[in-house]
Design a protein around this motif. Structure first.
Motif, PDB file in Angstrom:
ATOM      1  N   LEU A  10       0.836  -1.197   0.000  1.00 22.67           N
ATOM      2  CA  LEU A  10       0.000   0.000   0.000  1.00 22.67           C
ATOM      3  C   LEU A  10       0.872   1.249   0.000  1.00 22.67           C
ATOM      4  CD1 LEU A  10      -2.653   1.671   0.488  1.00 22.67           C
ATOM      5  CD2 LEU A  10      -2.238   1.306   2.941  1.00 22.67           C
ATOM      6  N   ILE A  12       0.236   5.390   0.560  1.00 23.25           N
ATOM      7  CA  ILE A  12      -0.688   6.477   0.879  1.00 23.25           C
ATOM      8  C   ILE A  12      -0.125   7.752   0.259  1.00 23.25           C
ATOM      9  CG2 ILE A  12      -1.825   7.790   2.699  1.00 23.25           C
ATOM     10  CD1 ILE A  12      -1.448   5.389   4.547  1.00 23.25           C
ATOM     11  N   SER A  47       4.996  -1.280   2.475  1.00 22.83           N
ATOM     12  CA  SER A  47       4.075  -0.157   2.270  1.00 22.83           C
ATOM     13  C   SER A  47       4.696   1.147   2.768  1.00 22.83           C
ATOM     14  CB  SER A  47       2.752  -0.414   3.005  1.00 22.83           C
ATOM     15  OG  SER A  47       2.140  -1.601   2.546  1.00 22.83           O
ATOM     16  N   CYS A 102      -2.048  -1.281  -4.283  1.00 20.06           N
ATOM     17  CA  CYS A 102      -3.175  -0.366  -4.139  1.00 20.06           C
ATOM     18  C   CYS A 102      -2.662   0.956  -3.571  1.00 20.06           C
ATOM     19  CB  CYS A 102      -4.265  -0.941  -3.235  1.00 20.06           C
ATOM     20  SG  CYS A 102      -3.719  -1.406  -1.580  1.00 20.06           S
ATOM     21  N   ILE A 104      -3.935   4.753  -1.691  1.00 14.61           N
ATOM     22  CA  ILE A 104      -4.964   5.570  -1.051  1.00 14.61           C
ATOM     23  C   ILE A 104      -4.521   7.026  -1.119  1.00 14.61           C
ATOM     24  CG2 ILE A 104      -6.079   6.170   1.138  1.00 14.61           C
ATOM     25  CD1 ILE A 104      -5.979   3.243   1.901  1.00 14.61           C
ATOM     26  N   ILE A 117      -8.898   4.410   6.836  1.00 18.34           N
ATOM     27  CA  ILE A 117      -7.979   3.694   5.950  1.00 18.34           C
ATOM     28  C   ILE A 117      -8.065   2.190   6.186  1.00 18.34           C
ATOM     29  CG2 ILE A 117      -5.523   3.299   5.454  1.00 18.34           C
ATOM     30  CD1 ILE A 117      -5.066   6.284   5.820  1.00 18.34           C
ATOM     31  N   PHE A 120     -10.880   0.892   4.316  1.00 18.17           N
ATOM     32  CA  PHE A 120     -10.549   0.872   2.894  1.00 18.17           C
ATOM     33  C   PHE A 120      -9.840  -0.445   2.534  1.00 18.17           C
ATOM     34  CE2 PHE A 120     -10.379   5.617   1.524  1.00 18.17           C
ATOM     35  CZ  PHE A 120     -11.577   5.844   2.183  1.00 18.17           C
ATOM     36  N   ILE A 121      -8.853  -0.793   3.334  1.00 18.76           N
ATOM     37  CA  ILE A 121      -8.049  -1.991   3.063  1.00 18.76           C
ATOM     38  C   ILE A 121      -8.893  -3.257   3.197  1.00 18.76           C
ATOM     39  CG2 ILE A 121      -6.094  -3.371   3.861  1.00 18.76           C
ATOM     40  CD1 ILE A 121      -5.311  -0.902   2.283  1.00 18.76           C
ATOM     41  N   TYR A 124     -10.758  -3.620   0.148  1.00 16.73           N
ATOM     42  CA  TYR A 124      -9.869  -4.055  -0.932  1.00 16.73           C
ATOM     43  C   TYR A 124      -9.684  -5.571  -0.887  1.00 16.73           C
ATOM     44  CZ  TYR A 124      -5.525  -4.825  -3.520  1.00 16.73           C
ATOM     45  OH  TYR A 124      -4.578  -5.304  -4.398  1.00 16.73           O
ATOM     46  N   ARG A 171      -9.820   8.269  -1.407  1.00 25.06           N
ATOM     47  CA  ARG A 171     -10.256   7.010  -2.003  1.00 25.06           C
ATOM     48  C   ARG A 171      -9.104   6.026  -2.110  1.00 25.06           C
ATOM     49  NH1 ARG A 171      -9.374  10.304  -6.505  1.00 25.06           N
ATOM     50  NH2 ARG A 171     -11.416  11.278  -6.353  1.00 25.06           N
ATOM     51  N   LEU A 172      -9.458   4.771  -2.271  1.00 27.48           N
ATOM     52  CA  LEU A 172      -8.484   3.715  -2.567  1.00 27.48           C
ATOM     53  C   LEU A 172      -8.682   3.270  -4.001  1.00 27.48           C
ATOM     54  CD1 LEU A 172      -7.420   0.606  -0.553  1.00 27.48           C
ATOM     55  CD2 LEU A 172      -8.463   0.268  -2.790  1.00 27.48           C
ATOM     56  N   SER A 174      -7.028   0.286  -6.831  1.00 27.72           N
ATOM     57  CA  SER A 174      -6.125  -0.833  -7.082  1.00 27.72           C
ATOM     58  C   SER A 174      -5.167  -0.486  -8.216  1.00 27.72           C
ATOM     59  CB  SER A 174      -6.926  -2.084  -7.451  1.00 27.72           C
ATOM     60  OG  SER A 174      -7.589  -1.880  -8.691  1.00 27.72           O
TER      61      SER A 174
END
Length: 343
Positions: A10, A12, A47, A102, A104, A117, A120-121, A124, A171-172, A174
């Motif tokens: 991930l 951010i 990440s 992905c 964010i 968050i 969000f994950i 996903y 937003r997230l 992919s």
């Protein structure tokens, strides 16, 4: 609990413009949530947080460099000049997609709840390619801002634009969504309208928006109006069609006025009213200027598009694998050029 094998990388992405006052707290909170996700095996240990400096005039980039050297989760991207929020955000997304599963996006002011968050994950992992952050309420906004924002969303919907109500740029997405986003090569960016056009499976996460943690808003009324106008004219030709309809209506009114004038002349009543004359002149003149201005907006957008200038130029990239500032060979707004510019 999700195993490490299935933990996505991930990134951010945080666009910044003169955010030195809020940056220390933003780093602290985003690092904390990212470390929690890592400990729960929801995201990979590779990440990171990518701060994008959009030509700040304060110490924003200096702070990003410092945090990059002292915090292993912090990376940075510096643009050569102020390119605007949407372009800065796009530069971060296009850079991050090269090494992320992905991404964010979130603003640096901490108004968007970072705790969302995690949700969000989770979405996903459930198979969603796009997760929209949606505000539950607008109680923190002034009455004027709340009214104009709601009016904007309703207007965009009526104009046929696919836009999520009360969603900004939290937003997230992919990697495959970002790959398709790179195919949208337009200069007049309005990501809130572009992302829904991509399709793929999407869902929403609701959160409460907070007051700005520190500093001043980077979106005064003038910028908000400009942003709204860009969104409307970038995704719909209905306004210019309305001008055509209005012109046809005025033509019918002029025909009726002509008939009325001829009848008055034949009946011997040829004295016309001063008030009606002045109102007609000002009304028609105002409509003409409005129509010319609206047509000019569309022509101006065509002018910007055909020049194919890059939306941004990357000056420096602080990667997770290197603690030195890396300068790309070149950078542009488009995917093919970006692939050559990344380190």
């Amino acid at each position: 609990m999700i195993t490490s094998k299935n933990s996505p990388v991930l990134t951010i992405v945080v666009p910044c413009y003169n955010e030195e006052e809020v940056l220390p707290e933003t780093v602290k909170r985003l690092e904390h949530i990212l470390e929690q996700l890592m400990s729960n095996k929801l995201v990979s240990e590779h990440s990171t947080v990518l701060f994008v400096d959009d030509g700040s005039k304060d110490r924003t980039w200096e702070l990003i460099e410092q945090y990059h050297l002292t915090h292993h989760l912090i990376t940075g991207l510096k643009l050569s000049r102020n390119s605007g929020h949407q372009s800065a955000l796009l530069s971060g997304l296009m850079t991050a997609k090269e090494y992320s599963d992905c991404v964010i996006s979130i603003d640096a002011d901490l108004q968007d709840d970072v705790e969302a968050i995690r949700e969000f994950i989770i979405k996903y992992h459930e198979g969603y390619d796009v997760v929209y952050g949606i505000r539950r309420t607008r109680t923190t906004d002034t009455m004027f801002k709340r009214g104009t924002a709601q009016g904007f969303y309703k207007l965009m919907t009526k104009l046929g634009v696919q836009i999520r109500y009360n969603h900004a740029d939290y937003r997230l997405m992919s990697k495959r969504t970002l790959d398709h986003l790179a195919q949208y090569r337009e200069v007049n960016l309005f990501l809130r309208g572009i992302v829904p056009l991509i399709g793929f499976r999407s869902t929403e996460v609701y959160y409460d928006r907070h007051e700005r943690f520190a500093g001043e808003s980077k979106y005064p009324l003038k910028k908000m109006l400009s942003f709204a106008l860009d969104g409307i004219t970038s995704f719909s030709i209905k306004p210019i069609r309305l001008v055509t309809v209005l012109g046809f209506i005025l033509f019918l009114v002029s025909v009726i006025a002509t008939i009325y004038g001829l009848i008055s002349k034949f009946m011997g009543n040829t004295v016309s009213g001063w008030t009606s004359l002045i109102i007609s002149v000002w009304f028609i003149g105002g409509v003409q200027l409005l129509a010319i201005g609206l047509i000019g907006e569309y022509i101006g957008k065509i002018y910007r598009e055909v020049k194919h200038r890059p939306l941004y130029i990357i000056e420096s990239f602080l990667s997770a694998d290197d603690k030195e500032v890396v300068t790309p060979r070149a950078a542009s707004s488009h995917e093919a050029e970006l692939q050559h510019s990344q380190v």
